[in-house]
Design an enzyme around this catalytic site. Sequence first.
Site, mmCIF file in Angstrom:
data_model
loop_
_atom_site.group_PDB
_atom_site.id
_atom_site.type_symbol
_atom_site.label_atom_id
_atom_site.label_comp_id
_atom_site.label_asym_id
_atom_site.label_seq_id
_atom_site.Cartn_x
_atom_site.Cartn_y
_atom_site.Cartn_z
ATOM 1 N N GLU A 110 17.550 9.151 -80.877
ATOM 2 C CA GLU A 110 16.255 9.792 -81.027
ATOM 3 C C GLU A 110 15.506 9.769 -82.387
ATOM 4 O O GLU A 110 14.210 9.456 -82.685
ATOM 5 C CB GLU A 110 16.117 11.112 -80.620
ATOM 6 N N ASP A 137 4.303 9.663 -79.814
ATOM 7 C CA ASP A 137 5.443 9.029 -78.874
ATOM 8 C C ASP A 137 4.999 9.058 -77.512
ATOM 9 O O ASP A 137 4.873 10.180 -77.059
ATOM 10 C CB ASP A 137 6.732 9.449 -79.077
#
Length: 142
Positions: A38, A50
Amino acid sequence: MEILVAVTLFVSLAMTSGEVFQSGVVSQTCMQCMCDQESGGCNPLDCRMDGGSLSCGYFQIKRHYYTDCGSPGSGWESCAKDLACASGCVQTYMEKYVNKKGCSSNCESVARLHNGGPRGCQKPSTDRYWAAIVGQGCSANS
Protein backbone atom coordinates in the site's frame (compact mmCIF):
# COMPACT_ATOMS: atom_id res chain seq x y z
CA MET A 1 30.69 -6.04 31.08
CA GLU A 2 27.28 -5.54 32.75
CA ILE A 3 26.36 -2.77 30.29
CA LEU A 4 27.29 -4.95 27.33
CA VAL A 5 25.14 -7.80 28.65
CA ALA A 6 22.18 -5.43 29.20
CA VAL A 7 22.51 -3.92 25.72
CA THR A 8 22.82 -7.39 24.16
CA LEU A 9 19.75 -8.58 26.06
CA PHE A 10 17.73 -5.50 25.02
CA VAL A 11 18.66 -5.84 21.35
CA SER A 12 17.93 -9.56 21.45
CA LEU A 13 14.50 -9.01 23.00
CA ALA A 14 13.67 -6.23 20.53
CA MET A 15 14.64 -8.40 17.57
CA THR A 16 12.68 -11.45 18.73
CA SER A 17 9.46 -9.70 19.73
CA GLY A 18 8.67 -9.16 16.03
CA GLU A 19 5.47 -7.26 16.74
CA VAL A 20 5.34 -4.09 14.69
CA PHE A 21 1.61 -3.84 14.08
CA GLN A 22 -1.36 -4.02 16.43
CA SER A 23 -2.39 -7.62 17.13
CA GLY A 24 -5.64 -9.09 15.93
CA VAL A 25 -7.18 -11.27 13.25
CA VAL A 26 -4.50 -10.45 10.67
CA SER A 27 -1.04 -11.95 11.15
CA GLN A 28 2.01 -9.73 11.48
CA THR A 29 3.36 -11.18 8.22
CA CYS A 30 0.20 -10.40 6.28
CA MET A 31 0.04 -6.90 7.80
CA GLN A 32 3.62 -6.31 6.66
CA CYS A 33 2.85 -7.43 3.10
CA MET A 34 -0.21 -5.17 2.90
CA CYS A 35 1.67 -2.22 4.39
CA ASP A 36 4.58 -2.71 1.97
CA GLN A 37 2.19 -2.93 -0.98
CA GLU A 38 0.00 0.00 0.00
CA SER A 39 2.74 2.50 0.80
CA GLY A 40 5.85 1.41 -1.08
CA GLY A 41 7.72 -0.19 1.78
CA CYS A 42 5.42 0.64 4.70
CA ASN A 43 5.63 4.44 4.81
CA PRO A 44 3.26 7.10 6.20
CA LEU A 45 2.25 8.50 2.81
CA ASP A 46 0.29 11.71 2.40
CA CYS A 47 -3.26 11.37 1.14
CA ARG A 48 -3.67 10.84 -2.60
CA MET A 49 -6.46 10.13 -5.03
CA ASP A 50 -7.07 6.42 -5.52
CA GLY A 51 -10.11 5.03 -7.25
CA GLY A 52 -12.01 8.31 -7.05
CA SER A 53 -11.41 9.05 -3.35
CA LEU A 54 -8.54 9.97 -1.07
CA SER A 55 -6.41 7.25 0.52
CA CYS A 56 -3.92 8.01 3.30
CA GLY A 57 -0.99 6.62 5.21
CA TYR A 58 0.61 3.24 5.70
CA PHE A 59 -2.39 1.21 4.53
CA GLN A 60 -3.92 3.80 2.18
CA ILE A 61 -7.00 4.07 4.40
CA LYS A 62 -10.02 5.80 2.93
CA ARG A 63 -12.41 7.88 5.05
CA HIS A 64 -15.21 5.29 4.82
CA TYR A 65 -12.82 2.49 5.92
CA TYR A 66 -11.70 4.69 8.84
CA THR A 67 -15.31 5.26 9.88
CA ASP A 68 -15.99 1.52 9.56
CA CYS A 69 -13.11 0.71 11.91
CA GLY A 70 -14.56 2.98 14.60
CA SER A 71 -12.73 6.27 13.86
CA PRO A 72 -9.81 5.70 16.26
CA GLY A 73 -7.20 8.29 17.21
CA SER A 74 -7.52 12.01 16.65
CA GLY A 75 -8.73 11.94 13.06
CA TRP A 76 -8.65 10.04 9.78
CA GLU A 77 -5.46 11.45 8.24
CA SER A 78 -3.46 11.49 11.47
CA CYS A 79 -4.51 7.92 12.31
CA ALA A 80 -3.64 6.69 8.80
CA LYS A 81 -0.12 8.13 9.19
CA ASP A 82 0.42 6.62 12.67
CA LEU A 83 1.43 2.97 12.38
CA ALA A 84 -0.14 1.85 15.66
CA CYS A 85 -3.43 3.62 14.94
CA ALA A 86 -3.56 2.56 11.28
CA SER A 87 -2.76 -1.08 12.00
CA GLY A 88 -5.32 -1.07 14.81
CA CYS A 89 -7.88 0.29 12.37
CA VAL A 90 -7.10 -2.52 9.91
CA GLN A 91 -7.41 -5.14 12.66
CA THR A 92 -10.74 -3.70 13.86
CA TYR A 93 -12.06 -3.56 10.29
CA MET A 94 -11.13 -7.22 9.79
CA GLU A 95 -12.71 -8.27 13.09
CA LYS A 96 -15.91 -6.67 11.83
CA TYR A 97 -16.00 -8.48 8.46
CA VAL A 98 -13.96 -11.71 8.64
CA ASN A 99 -16.22 -14.77 8.84
CA LYS A 100 -19.30 -12.57 8.46
CA LYS A 101 -19.34 -11.73 4.75
CA GLY A 102 -18.19 -15.07 3.35
CA CYS A 103 -14.50 -14.23 3.86
CA SER A 104 -12.17 -16.30 6.03
CA SER A 105 -9.30 -15.07 8.19
CA ASN A 106 -6.47 -16.20 5.92
CA CYS A 107 -4.14 -13.63 4.38
CA GLU A 108 -5.73 -13.83 0.94
CA SER A 109 -9.20 -13.11 2.28
CA VAL A 110 -8.14 -10.25 4.56
CA ALA A 111 -5.99 -8.63 1.87
CA ARG A 112 -8.86 -8.78 -0.60
CA LEU A 113 -11.25 -7.44 2.07
CA HIS A 114 -8.84 -4.58 2.71
CA ASN A 115 -8.73 -3.75 -0.96
CA GLY A 116 -12.33 -4.40 -1.97
CA GLY A 117 -14.49 -3.70 1.06
CA PRO A 118 -16.79 -5.93 3.10
CA ARG A 119 -17.23 -8.55 0.38
CA GLY A 120 -13.83 -7.99 -1.21
CA CYS A 121 -12.72 -11.60 -0.95
CA GLN A 122 -15.48 -12.52 -3.39
CA LYS A 123 -14.82 -9.79 -5.94
CA PRO A 124 -12.79 -10.65 -9.06
CA SER A 125 -11.55 -7.04 -9.02
CA THR A 126 -9.39 -7.85 -5.96
CA ASP A 127 -7.53 -10.73 -7.64
CA ARG A 128 -4.91 -8.32 -8.97
CA TYR A 129 -4.35 -6.85 -5.51
CA TRP A 130 -3.90 -10.33 -4.08
CA ALA A 131 -1.30 -11.09 -6.77
CA ALA A 132 0.58 -7.94 -5.66
CA ILE A 133 0.47 -9.14 -2.03
CA VAL A 134 1.89 -12.50 -3.13
CA GLY A 135 4.61 -10.48 -4.86
CA GLN A 136 5.42 -8.95 -1.47
CA GLY A 137 6.17 -12.47 -0.17
CA CYS A 138 2.87 -13.53 1.39
CA SER A 139 0.76 -16.62 0.79
CA ALA A 140 -2.82 -17.41 1.76
CA ASN A 141 -1.54 -18.90 5.01
CA SER A 142 0.85 -16.08 5.91
